[in-house]
Design an enzyme around this catalytic site. Structure first.
Site, PDB file in Angstrom:
ATOM      1  N   LEU A  14       0.867  -1.178   0.000  1.00 48.63           N
ATOM      2  CA  LEU A  14       0.000   0.000   0.000  1.00 48.63           C
ATOM      3  C   LEU A  14       0.901   1.224   0.000  1.00 48.63           C
ATOM      4  O   LEU A  14       1.817   1.321   0.812  1.00 48.63           O
ATOM      5  CB  LEU A  14      -0.885   0.032   1.253  1.00 48.63           C
ATOM      6  CG  LEU A  14      -2.266  -0.616   1.203  1.00 48.63           C
ATOM      7  CD1 LEU A  14      -2.974  -0.413   2.532  1.00 48.63           C
ATOM      8  CD2 LEU A  14      -3.111  -0.056   0.081  1.00 48.63           C
ATOM      9  N   ASP A  15       0.649   2.174  -0.898  1.00 47.76           N
ATOM     10  CA  ASP A  15       1.447   3.398  -0.936  1.00 47.76           C
ATOM     11  C   ASP A  15       1.369   4.129   0.403  1.00 47.76           C
ATOM     12  O   ASP A  15       0.355   4.032   1.110  1.00 47.76           O
ATOM     13  CB  ASP A  15       0.957   4.318  -2.056  1.00 47.76           C
ATOM     14  CG  ASP A  15       1.268   3.763  -3.439  1.00 47.76           C
ATOM     15  OD1 ASP A  15       2.173   2.919  -3.544  1.00 47.76           O
ATOM     16  OD2 ASP A  15       0.610   4.182  -4.410  1.00 47.76           O
ATOM     17  N   PRO A  16       2.421   4.891   0.749  1.00 47.44           N
ATOM     18  CA  PRO A  16       2.434   5.590   2.047  1.00 47.44           C
ATOM     19  C   PRO A  16       1.205   6.455   2.311  1.00 47.44           C
ATOM     20  O   PRO A  16       0.724   6.502   3.448  1.00 47.44           O
ATOM     21  CB  PRO A  16       3.706   6.449   1.954  1.00 47.44           C
ATOM     22  CG  PRO A  16       4.604   5.700   1.032  1.00 47.44           C
ATOM     23  CD  PRO A  16       3.690   5.061   0.025  1.00 47.44           C
ATOM     24  N   GLU A  17       0.686   7.131   1.274  1.00 50.67           N
ATOM     25  CA  GLU A  17      -0.444   8.040   1.490  1.00 50.67           C
ATOM     26  C   GLU A  17      -1.797   7.332   1.493  1.00 50.67           C
ATOM     27  O   GLU A  17      -2.841   7.981   1.594  1.00 50.67           O
ATOM     28  CB  GLU A  17      -0.441   9.140   0.418  1.00 50.67           C
ATOM     29  CG  GLU A  17       0.748  10.083   0.513  1.00 50.67           C
ATOM     30  CD  GLU A  17       0.918  10.678   1.907  1.00 50.67           C
ATOM     31  OE1 GLU A  17      -0.082  11.171   2.459  1.00 50.67           O
ATOM     32  OE2 GLU A  17       2.040  10.646   2.440  1.00 50.67           O
ATOM     33  N   VAL A  18      -1.777   6.008   1.351  1.00 52.19           N
ATOM     34  CA  VAL A  18      -3.021   5.232   1.343  1.00 52.19           C
ATOM     35  C   VAL A  18      -3.211   4.579   2.708  1.00 52.19           C
ATOM     36  O   VAL A  18      -2.296   3.964   3.251  1.00 52.19           O
ATOM     37  CB  VAL A  18      -2.995   4.142   0.246  1.00 52.19           C
ATOM     38  CG1 VAL A  18      -4.303   3.353   0.243  1.00 52.19           C
ATOM     39  CG2 VAL A  18      -2.741   4.772  -1.112  1.00 52.19           C
TER      40      VAL A  18
END
Length: 305
Positions: free
Chosen positions: A38-42
């Site tokens: 999961l991307d950091p901002e997700v």
């Protein structure tokens, strides 16, 4: 020692690796792996496999995922999400499209579609990740990929403000789907630049938000010796595969010894993989697969002794 699958709530700002690193420190074990980045901002559901459950992480990863995303029409970015620099702007007004227009448009994205992955992604081209090309200001042809959008729908009213339009969508999809690319492609279909301004994963591998624990909650439960009650058995990670329950003790022994079988001993319709489950304990015995050169036979892929 813990064994099982733990649905973790990944907070924004953390990488998936950060979550695994912190869990290893909390639980004092190295045998931990996540089931898809999961991307950091997700934010959202990140199933983590612990102990012997790490052997089924690939199967959890292959199961469906669901997201809620904020789509912003009127501005595109270098990363296709809110973290990137602005690429293009074009004013959007309420006369340009309405709720019904969006609903009809989203229907076109259902099913198997083609996506071009974002430049800022971990997809590899010629052995190098796309984001490495992007950071070096290098261009490279990105291969189209087929992804499966099982369902997509608008879940909020359109909000027109400051020359942009914002709305939320819910997406149920297979692995490898880039929701931010979906957002930009929606914009392209409308004739406007667009990006994804927020994303939350609400389901992954059959695990949902309400089952997910924060790192702080996990730490507290571990200290109270009650975390094991929150873990799902590894069998849960295999529920996407067909299974057969085994009663005969002799056959159980042959399975645990990793012997090959003819399909007709179980089911001639076995097409790919099959999970053998002990009828008494409900525990998985093994995962078998069709023999690559002898279609009438099945051979062990993973045996769980």
């Amino acid at each position: 020692m813990y064994n099982g699958i733990l649905p973790v709530y990944k907070e924004r700002g953390l990488t998936s690796h950060d979550v695994v690193f912190k869990l290893r420190k909390i639980l004092k074990t190295k045998k931990i792996g996540h089931t898809g980045t999961l991307d950091p901002e997700v934010a959202g559901v990140l199933p983590v496999c612990i102990g012997n459950a790490t052997r089924v992480s690939d199967y959890v990863m292959d199961m469906g995922k669901a997201y809620e995303a904020n789509v912003s029409i009127g501005r595109s970015t270098t990363t296709e999400d809110q973290t990137g620099d602005t690429l293009e702007m074009k004013g959007v007004h309420s006369a340009d499209f309405n709720n019904d227009d969006i609903d009809r448009l989203l229907e076109n994205f259902k099913g198997v579609i083609e996506q071009i992955p974002p430049m800022y992604s971990s997809v590899k081209v010629n052995g190098k990740k796309l984001y490495e090309y992007a950071r070096n200001n290098e261009t490279v042809e990105r291969p189209k990929r087929k992804v499966n959008i099982k369902d997509i729908g608008r879940i909020s009213e359109l909000d027109f403000k400051e020359n942009e339009c914002h709305f939320k969508i819910r997406v149920i999809c297979g692995k490898g789907t880039y929701i931010r690319t979906l957002a930009t492609d929606i914009g392209v279909k409308l004739g406007f630049p667009a990006h994804m301004s927020k994303l939350t994963r609400i389901e992954s591998g059959g695990f949902v938000l309400k089952d997910s624990l924060t790192l702080e909650q996990i730490k507290e439960l571990h200290e109270q010796d009650s975390l094991q009650n929150k873990l799902f058995p590894l069998e849960y990670g295999l529920k996407g595969l067909p299974s057969i329950k085994i009663k005969d003790s002799h056959i159980k022994k042959r399975i645990l010894n990793g012997q090959k079988f003819n399909k007709n001993e179980f089911d001639n319709k076995i097409k790919d993989q099959i999970v053998f489950i002990d009828d008494d304990s409900e525990k998985v015995l093994a995962i078998y697969m069709v023999h690559p050169t002898k279609e009438s036979e099945i051979k062990p892929k993973k045996v769980f002794n």
